[in-house]
Design a protein around this motif. Structure first.
Motif, mmCIF file in Angstrom:
data_model
loop_
_atom_site.group_PDB
_atom_site.id
_atom_site.type_symbol
_atom_site.label_atom_id
_atom_site.label_comp_id
_atom_site.label_asym_id
_atom_site.label_seq_id
_atom_site.Cartn_x
_atom_site.Cartn_y
_atom_site.Cartn_z
ATOM 1 N N THR A 48 0.819 -1.217 0.000
ATOM 2 C CA THR A 48 0.000 0.000 0.000
ATOM 3 C C THR A 48 0.848 1.262 0.000
ATOM 4 O O THR A 48 0.300 2.365 0.106
ATOM 5 C CB THR A 48 -0.935 0.032 1.213
ATOM 6 N N ASN A 49 2.167 1.120 -0.098
ATOM 7 C CA ASN A 49 3.070 2.265 -0.045
ATOM 8 C C ASN A 49 2.766 3.108 1.194
ATOM 9 O O ASN A 49 2.477 4.305 1.104
ATOM 10 C CB ASN A 49 2.958 3.112 -1.313
ATOM 11 N N ASP B 134 -9.089 9.086 2.764
ATOM 12 C CA ASP B 134 -7.629 9.160 2.937
ATOM 13 C C ASP B 134 -7.105 9.888 1.715
ATOM 14 O O ASP B 134 -6.919 9.296 0.654
ATOM 15 C CB ASP B 134 -7.053 7.742 3.046
ATOM 16 N N ILE B 135 -6.903 11.196 1.857
ATOM 17 C CA ILE B 135 -6.667 12.043 0.692
ATOM 18 C C ILE B 135 -5.337 12.782 0.823
ATOM 19 O O ILE B 135 -4.795 12.931 1.918
ATOM 20 C CB ILE B 135 -7.806 13.066 0.499
ATOM 21 N N ALA B 136 -4.818 13.220 -0.303
ATOM 22 C CA ALA B 136 -3.611 14.039 -0.323
ATOM 23 C C ALA B 136 -3.903 15.324 -1.085
ATOM 24 O O ALA B 136 -4.516 15.307 -2.159
ATOM 25 C CB ALA B 136 -2.453 13.290 -0.977
ATOM 26 N N ILE B 137 -3.462 16.438 -0.487
ATOM 27 C CA ILE B 137 -3.647 17.765 -1.064
ATOM 28 C C ILE B 137 -2.300 18.475 -0.987
ATOM 29 O O ILE B 137 -1.565 18.291 -0.013
ATOM 30 C CB ILE B 137 -4.688 18.581 -0.251
ATOM 31 N N GLU C 217 -2.377 6.950 1.467
ATOM 32 C CA GLU C 217 -1.518 5.929 2.075
ATOM 33 C C GLU C 217 -2.237 4.628 2.414
ATOM 34 O O GLU C 217 -1.601 3.685 2.867
ATOM 35 C CB GLU C 217 -0.849 6.480 3.336
ATOM 36 N N HIS C 218 -3.534 4.562 2.209
ATOM 37 C CA HIS C 218 -4.269 3.341 2.549
ATOM 38 C C HIS C 218 -4.464 2.411 1.366
ATOM 39 O O HIS C 218 -4.944 1.300 1.529
ATOM 40 C CB HIS C 218 -5.644 3.693 3.141
ATOM 41 N N GLY C 219 -4.140 2.866 0.182
ATOM 42 C CA GLY C 219 -4.391 2.056 -0.998
ATOM 43 C C GLY C 219 -5.798 2.231 -1.524
ATOM 44 O O GLY C 219 -6.597 3.035 -1.025
ATOM 45 N N LEU C 220 -6.133 1.435 -2.546
ATOM 46 C CA LEU C 220 -7.451 1.477 -3.176
ATOM 47 C C LEU C 220 -8.314 0.295 -2.764
ATOM 48 O O LEU C 220 -9.492 0.463 -2.456
ATOM 49 C CB LEU C 220 -7.299 1.494 -4.699
ATOM 50 N N GLY C 221 -7.720 -0.908 -2.766
ATOM 51 C CA GLY C 221 -8.457 -2.107 -2.391
ATOM 52 C C GLY C 221 -9.741 -2.249 -3.168
ATOM 53 O O GLY C 221 -9.807 -2.021 -4.384
ATOM 54 N N GLN C 222 -10.790 -2.643 -2.454
ATOM 55 C CA GLN C 222 -12.133 -2.674 -3.028
ATOM 56 C C GLN C 222 -12.831 -1.335 -2.865
ATOM 57 O O GLN C 222 -13.677 -0.952 -3.662
ATOM 58 C CB GLN C 222 -12.970 -3.759 -2.338
ATOM 59 N N LEU C 223 -12.473 -0.619 -1.801
ATOM 60 C CA LEU C 223 -13.213 0.572 -1.401
ATOM 61 C C LEU C 223 -13.209 1.662 -2.469
ATOM 62 O O LEU C 223 -14.243 2.275 -2.752
ATOM 63 C CB LEU C 223 -12.633 1.110 -0.092
#
Length: 465
Positions: free
Chosen positions: A131-132, A331-334, A410-416
Motif C-alpha cells: 500500500t506504499n 484518505d486524501i492528499a492535497i 496511504e491506505h491504498g485502493l483495495g475494493q473501497l
C-alpha cells in the motif's frame, strides 16, 4: 493449510468489518519457495490468490470476494530478518515481519527505521509495501517507496524475482521494484525487501500546540522547518472533534491543554546527535511562532512518558472512531499550501447538504495527507447518512481533484476506491495501468477485484489525456 470454516474466519474479514469474503482454503507458507509452489499450483488450476499480511488494511485490499474460489496466502510465517548491513545502513527482511519487529531489529543494530503507524504491532512489511504506507514521519524520511532499495517477489506464474539489492544507485533499465510497491498484490506477491536504515535517534522533543486555524498550521510548519531544518520529524494536524472522540472513548486519555481549541498540531523534532538540546530549540521556535500569532497555548513534553501520552491522543483517533461507529472515511492528499482552502470549501459544501454533519479531520499535514471522515452523531441519523456515501464521496473527491490532489494517499485502493479511480484517472493512465496488469498477470488471478475495476466506457474518467 486451513479449510475449517472457524479457522479460516479471521482471514476472511477486514479489520473494520466492512468486507467479508469466502475462500476454498487459507495457506500459510513459511518460505519464498513455498509461496512460489502455491502460486504455481493455483496458476495451473486457474485459482485466484489473495495475499494477506497483518490484515489491518482499511480498504478491503486483503479480503477475498464472496465467490469462495480463492486461496488466501497469509504470509505471516515469512517473518525472518535475513541480514543487517550496518555499514550500508540496510536491512533485508521478509514480508511477514511486523513493522514493530522491523523497528526492533533496527534498534538492535543501533539503527533506526522511520516508518511508524498506529497498527505497527500488527501490520506487516509486505502490507506496508503493497500500500506504499506513509505514517507520521514521511515529512522527513518519505514513504515506503523512498525507504525501499530492493525487493523479492513471486510472479503470477510462480517464478521468483530476486531484486534484493541494497544499492542507492542502480541505473540498469526499468526500476521494477516500483511496480510492486503500492500494487496491493495485483502484480505479484512481495516476499522480502531491502530497506534503508538511519542513525539511531538520540533525542526527541514533542509538543502539543493549539493553532487558530489550518492556515496558521501551514505557516507554522514553514516556520518550524526554516528554524529547525530537517529535525522536524512529524507535524500532525488534529481537529477538535477528533480529539474529543479520543477523550470520550479511550480510557486514560486526558486533555493536553486546559483550553481546547478547534485545531491543534502535534509536532516532534528528533536528532541522532546527543547534544542537540531539542527541547530548547522547540521552545524557542514556538515562542517565535506565538509572537507571530501562529500559536495559542502549547505544552512541551517534559519526559518520554508525557511524549507518549501526547502521541497516544493522535494514534488512538482511528480506534475512537471505530468505537463511536461507522463513518465515511477519506484518505486524501492535497498540496500542503492548499489544505486550508480545501478544508473550508469541503466544510461549506457538506454542511450545505447535511447541516448537522460531523467532520473528523486529522492527518499528516507535513506531507499533505489528511484523513477526512464524516458521520452523524445520532445512530439512526448516521445509518441514513452512510447510505448516502456515493454522494458524499462525490463532493469530497471532486474537491480533492480540483485541488490537484489524490483520493488515496496511504491506505491504498483495495475494493473501497477501485471504482472511484475511473472518475479521477485519465483514460491514458488507466490504459497504462491495465497494460502492466495484462503483461504480468494475463489471467487476472493475483488479488482479483482490487485496484483496477472492469472497463465501463460510460465512466472512464472525465479527462482524455
Amino acid at each position: 493449510m486451513l479449510t475449517d470454516a472457524k479457522e479460516m474466519a479471521p482471514y476472511l474479514s477486514d479489520w473494520r468489518g466492512r468486507y467479508h469474503g469466502a475462500a476454498c482454503a487459507v495457506v500459510r507458507p513459511g518460505t519464498t519457495q513455498e509461496v512460489a509452489a502455491v502460486v504455481r499450483l493455483c496458476a495451473a488450476a486457474g485459482v485466484p490468490m489473495v495475499p494477506q499480511g497483518g490484515n489491518t488494511g482499511l480498504c478491503g485490499g486483503a479480503t477475498p470476494d464472496g465467490g469462495g474460489r480463492a486461496v488466501v496466502l497469509s504470509l505471516g510465517r515469512l517473518d525472518r530478518v535475513r541480514a543487517v548491513d550496518a555499514d550500508n545502513n540496510t536491512i533485508m527482511i521478509e514480508a511477514g515481519c511486523t513493522l514493530a519487529g522491523l523497528q526492533q531489529a533496527a534498534i538492535a543494530a543501533d539503527r533506526f527505521f522511520p516508518l511508524s503507524l498506529a497498527s505497527e504491532g500488527s501490520c506487516t512489511v509486505g502490507g506496508n509495501l503493497s500500500t506504499n504506507a506513509g505514517g507520521v514521519q514521511v515529512l522527513r524520511y518519505g514513504n515506503m517507496r523512498e525507504l525501499t532499495l530492493g525487493l523479492e517477489a513471486v510472479l503470477p506464474d510462480g517464478r521468483i524475482w530476486n531484486g534484493l539489492r541494497g544499492l542507492r544507485k542502480d541505473n540498469t533499465g526499468y526500476d521494477l521494484k516500483q511496480l510492486f510497491i503500492g500494487a496491493e498484490g495485483t502484480l505479484g506477491f512481495i516476499t522480502a525487501a531491502v530497506l534503508k536504515l538511519f542513525p539511531a535517534i538520540r533525542q526527541r522533543a514533542t509538543a502539543w500546540v493549539a493553532v487558530p486555524d489550518p492556515g496558521a498550521a501551514v505557516r507554522l510548519l514553514g516556520m518550524m522547518r526554516a528554524v529547525c531544518s530537517d529535525r522536524v520529524t512529524a507535524f500532525e494536524l488534529i481537529g477538535g472533534t477528533a480529539l474529543g472522540l479520543v477523550l470520550q472513548h479511550i480510557p486514560g486519555a486526558r486533555p493536553p491543554l486546559q483550553a481546547g481549541g478547534e485545531w491543534s498540531v502535534l509536532v516532534e523534532l528528533s536528532d541522532s546527535a546527543c547534544n542537540a538540546e531539542l527541547d530548547t530549540e522547540l521552545e524557542r521556535a514556538l515562542t517565535l511562532a506565538s509572537e507571530q500569532g501562529l500559536v495559542g497555548d502549547a505544552v512541551v513534553a517534559g519526559n518520554l512518558a508525557q511524549a507518549e501520552a501526547l502521541w497516544a491522543l493522535r494514534e488512538n483517533i482511528s480506534e475512537a472512531q471505530r468505537i463511536e461507529g461507522i463513518s465515511i472515511k477519506h484518505d486524501i492528499a492535497i498540496p500542503v499550501s492548499r489544505i486550508p482552502a480545501f478544508l473550508e470549501r469541503a466544510r461549506a459544501a457538506l454542511q450545505h447538504a447535511w447541516p448537522d454533519v460531523r467532520i473528523v479531520a486529522f492527518g499528516h499535514i507535513g506531507d499533505g495527507n489528511l484523513h477526512y471522515n464524516l458521520s452523524k452523531p445520532a445512530a439512526a441519523d448516521n445509518r441514513k447518512f452512510i447510505s448516502r456515501t456515493p454522494e458524499v464521496n462525490r463532493i469530497v473527491h471532486d474537491l480533492v481533484a480540483g485541488f490537484d490532489g489524490s483520493i488515496s494517499a496511504e491506505h491504498g485502493l483495495g475494493q473501497l476506491k477501485r471504482d472511484e479511480l475511473l472518475r479521477y484517472k485519465s483514460v491514458v493512465e488507466m490504459d497504462m495501468m491495465r497494460a502492466v496488469k495484462q503483461a504480468l498477470d494475463p489471467h487476472g488471478l493475483m488479488n482479483p477485484g482490487k485496484v483496477l475495476a472492469p472497463v465501463r466506457p460510460e465512466s472512464r474518467g472525465d479527462a482524455e489525456t
